[in-house]
Scaffold this active site. Sequence first.
Site, PDB file in Angstrom:
ATOM      1  N   HIS A  37      17.374 -17.881  21.208  1.00  0.00           N
ATOM      2  CA  HIS A  37      18.577 -18.505  20.661  1.00  0.00           C
ATOM      3  C   HIS A  37      18.394 -20.016  20.578  1.00  0.00           C
ATOM      4  O   HIS A  37      17.559 -20.598  21.263  1.00  0.00           O
ATOM      5  CB  HIS A  37      19.782 -18.278  21.592  1.00  0.00           C
ATOM      6  N   GLU A 119      17.953 -19.257  25.690  1.00  0.00           N
ATOM      7  CA  GLU A 119      18.545 -20.287  24.832  1.00  0.00           C
ATOM      8  C   GLU A 119      17.644 -21.516  24.836  1.00  0.00           C
ATOM      9  O   GLU A 119      17.237 -21.994  25.901  1.00  0.00           O
ATOM     10  CB  GLU A 119      19.922 -20.709  25.351  1.00  0.00           C
ATOM     11  N   HIS A 158      18.032 -14.520  17.495  1.00  0.00           N
ATOM     12  CA  HIS A 158      19.396 -14.008  17.443  1.00  0.00           C
ATOM     13  C   HIS A 158      19.760 -13.591  16.017  1.00  0.00           C
ATOM     14  O   HIS A 158      20.427 -12.580  15.793  1.00  0.00           O
ATOM     15  CB  HIS A 158      20.369 -15.071  17.965  1.00  0.00           C
ATOM     16  N   ASP A 168      21.053 -18.663  14.499  1.00  0.00           N
ATOM     17  CA  ASP A 168      20.124 -19.305  15.434  1.00  0.00           C
ATOM     18  C   ASP A 168      18.930 -18.379  15.743  1.00  0.00           C
ATOM     19  O   ASP A 168      19.077 -17.160  15.654  1.00  0.00           O
ATOM     20  CB  ASP A 168      20.863 -19.709  16.728  1.00  0.00           C
TER      21      ASP A 168
HETATM   22 ZN   LIG Z   1      22.424 -17.129  19.784  1.00  0.00          ZN
END
Ligand SMILES: [Zn+2]
Length: 195
Positions: A37, A119, A158, A168
Amino acid sequence: MNSLTVAMGLVAGARTAPSPNCDARPGGLSPGLIVVHGISLPPGRFGGPWIERLFMNTLPPDQDPYFATIQHLRVSSHVLIARDGALTQYVPFDERAWHAGTSHWRGRDACNDFSIGVELEGADDVPYDDLQYEALAELVAALQRAYPSLADGWIAGHSDIAPGRKTDPGPAFDWQQLEHAIRGRGAAFRREVLA
Ligand SMILES: [Zn+2]
């Protein structure tokens, strides 16, 4: 960067900040996919405490107009990689983090059940830092050593598992750079790109 080790569901030596936004993987599923992400709060601004505050359910809605629109969310990722490559772990890998939302991958729904969410602090149209690719590749290699269920090297963005809903990590994310960094560590890389 020194080689990372994953043991007991944690990256050894990484900073940890436990998020309440997690639960057990249903049926004790083993992770078979790593989901990449990109996030920044407010969008396009780097370096603040706000991603962590979001994961802790303490994002102040009056701090930025955007925050008021997302502060109700209950989300997390297993790991965040900051712009300087530093890792923070929010959820143990054996638990289910809440990062993917409604999602679908290779015939399966609910990707949170069987994936590890990472992330990167970033934005769809801003180049990610080389340090982030290196840290992510180190993490992927360490996870593959720790979890035989990840040995096939499956990884997705993602946007790959929630197309039309999520963008993303974005067009700025260089999948070839990541693949090169992962393979350079003797680890596997496998991604299914949607037609
Ligand atoms: Zn995401």
